[in-house]
Enzyme design. Structure first.
Site, PDB file in Angstrom:
ATOM      1  N   ASP A  10       0.845  -1.196   0.000  1.00  0.00           N
ATOM      2  CA  ASP A  10       0.000   0.000   0.000  1.00  0.00           C
ATOM      3  C   ASP A  10       0.882   1.249   0.000  1.00  0.00           C
ATOM      4  OD1 ASP A  10      -2.075  -1.770   0.055  1.00  0.00           O
ATOM      5  OD2 ASP A  10      -2.601  -1.428   2.155  1.00  0.00           O
ATOM      6  N   LYS A  32       0.216  -8.277  -1.985  1.00  0.00           N
ATOM      7  CA  LYS A  32      -1.064  -7.737  -2.426  1.00  0.00           C
ATOM      8  C   LYS A  32      -0.843  -6.386  -3.100  1.00  0.00           C
ATOM      9  CE  LYS A  32      -3.898  -5.569   0.412  1.00  0.00           C
ATOM     10  NZ  LYS A  32      -4.220  -4.259  -0.251  1.00  0.00           N
ATOM     11  N   ASP A  60      -5.846  -7.049  -5.573  1.00  0.00           N
ATOM     12  CA  ASP A  60      -7.030  -6.732  -4.765  1.00  0.00           C
ATOM     13  C   ASP A  60      -7.819  -5.622  -5.469  1.00  0.00           C
ATOM     14  OD1 ASP A  60      -8.870  -6.558  -2.735  1.00  0.00           O
ATOM     15  OD2 ASP A  60      -7.570  -5.400  -1.397  1.00  0.00           O
ATOM     16  N   LYS A  62     -11.348  -5.950  -6.321  1.00  0.00           N
ATOM     17  CA  LYS A  62     -12.767  -5.947  -5.932  1.00  0.00           C
ATOM     18  C   LYS A  62     -13.686  -5.672  -7.115  1.00  0.00           C
ATOM     19  CE  LYS A  62     -11.658  -4.437  -1.217  1.00  0.00           C
ATOM     20  NZ  LYS A  62     -10.207  -4.156  -1.426  1.00  0.00           N
ATOM     21  N   ASP A  65     -19.282  -5.707 -11.812  1.00  0.00           N
ATOM     22  CA  ASP A  65     -19.794  -5.121 -13.047  1.00  0.00           C
ATOM     23  C   ASP A  65     -20.751  -6.125 -13.665  1.00  0.00           C
ATOM     24  OD1 ASP A  65     -19.969  -3.543 -15.511  1.00  0.00           O
ATOM     25  OD2 ASP A  65     -18.045  -2.671 -14.893  1.00  0.00           O
ATOM     26  N   THR A 115     -13.647  -4.585   6.215  1.00  0.00           N
ATOM     27  CA  THR A 115     -13.306  -4.503   7.634  1.00  0.00           C
ATOM     28  C   THR A 115     -13.392  -3.084   8.182  1.00  0.00           C
ATOM     29  OG1 THR A 115     -10.959  -4.418   7.036  1.00  0.00           O
ATOM     30  CG2 THR A 115     -11.865  -6.561   7.659  1.00  0.00           C
ATOM     31  N   GLN A 185      -9.343   0.781  10.378  1.00  0.00           N
ATOM     32  CA  GLN A 185     -10.083  -0.473  10.456  1.00  0.00           C
ATOM     33  C   GLN A 185     -10.916  -0.498  11.734  1.00  0.00           C
ATOM     34  OE1 GLN A 185      -9.964  -2.352   7.918  1.00  0.00           O
ATOM     35  NE2 GLN A 185      -7.958  -2.278   6.981  1.00  0.00           N
ATOM     36  N   ARG A 206       0.546  -1.659   6.587  1.00  0.00           N
ATOM     37  CA  ARG A 206       1.264  -0.584   7.269  1.00  0.00           C
ATOM     38  C   ARG A 206       2.264  -1.061   8.328  1.00  0.00           C
ATOM     39  NH1 ARG A 206      -4.035   3.179   7.912  1.00  0.00           N
ATOM     40  NH2 ARG A 206      -4.989   1.197   7.375  1.00  0.00           N
TER      41      ARG A 206
END
Length: 232
Positions: A10, A32, A60, A62, A65, A115, A185, A206
């Protein structure tokens, strides 16, 4: 069932992500790549490079459609050699994703409830169930449709494991090592608690990528994971 650590890259740029991967070395093999890096930091090309280097990649994204768009998108991701891909756990999206991944090694994961959402957020979104009830529904649908696993809070992992059985992966974000902050979260757990509850894959971002020594942070989490009853 053994458990796996997924490091969430991230970060904003490919260079930052590559620095994290280099720092982690052989400590971690599964990464990820989400919206932030995929769209802003050449994440698709980075993912392909990591796969070529022998790492496993979890996109990731998501997806949600119309059926044909999801099916074709999943097939395209499967063609990269990626290990995992998320779709929202709506039945039609999951069915289309299963078709798109057919014949590949891609594990399709249905995202149940984020989450970052609690019961109030689920109600505000218009669902007539609390968060746990919605997770139960989506998990049962994922099991029946035949996706490879689900994404759920570690707080629901034990309940979900009872629904999906031992075959499906349960990927849990919102993992925070003992003593670390929850951030944005709302439903978090420590690595040891999540493994004991039935999670098969833990996503940590993180606490590792922002650490002064990412490899040491990852090793500490792996050590903590090994204290979960499913790895004992």
């Amino acid at each position: 069932m053994g458990a796996h650590l997924i490091v969430g890259l991230d970060v904003d740029t490919r260079g930052e992500a590559e620095a994290v991967v280099e720092a982690l070395g052989e400590t971690v093999s599964l990464y990820k790549i989400g919206y932030q890096l995929f769209y802003g930091g050449d994440g698709l090309a980075l993912g392909k490079a990591l796969i070529a280097a022998g790492k496993q990649v979890f996109f990731d994204l998501k997806l949600l459609d119309i059926d044909n768009t999801v099916e074709k998108g999943v097939a395209a991701v499967a063609g990269t050699g990626a290990a995992m891909l998320t779709v929202h756990a709506y039945p039609k999206a999951m069915k289309a994703a299963v078709r798109g991944a057919e014949g590949s090694g891609l594990t399709v994961l249905g995202v149940t409830v984020l989450t970052s959402m609690d019961d109030a957020d689920v109600a505000e979104a218009g669902y007539g169930r609390d968060a746990a009830g919605l997770v139960m529904l989506r998990a049962a649908q994922a099991r029946d449709i035949g996706v490879g696993g689900v994404v759920a809070s570690a707080h629901e992992a034990e309940m979900v494991r009872g629904i999906v059985g031992e075959r499906l992966a349960i990927v849990t974000p919102g993992i925070r090592p003992s003593g670390s902050a929850a951030g944005d979260q709302k439903r978090v757990m420590t690595p040891r608690e999540a493994i004991a509850a039935g999670a098969s894959h833990l996503v940590v971002a993180r606490p590792i990528v922002a650490a002064s020594d990412p490899a040491a942070a990852a090793r500490a989490i792996l050590d903590e994971m090994s204290g979960g009853t499913r790895l004992a």
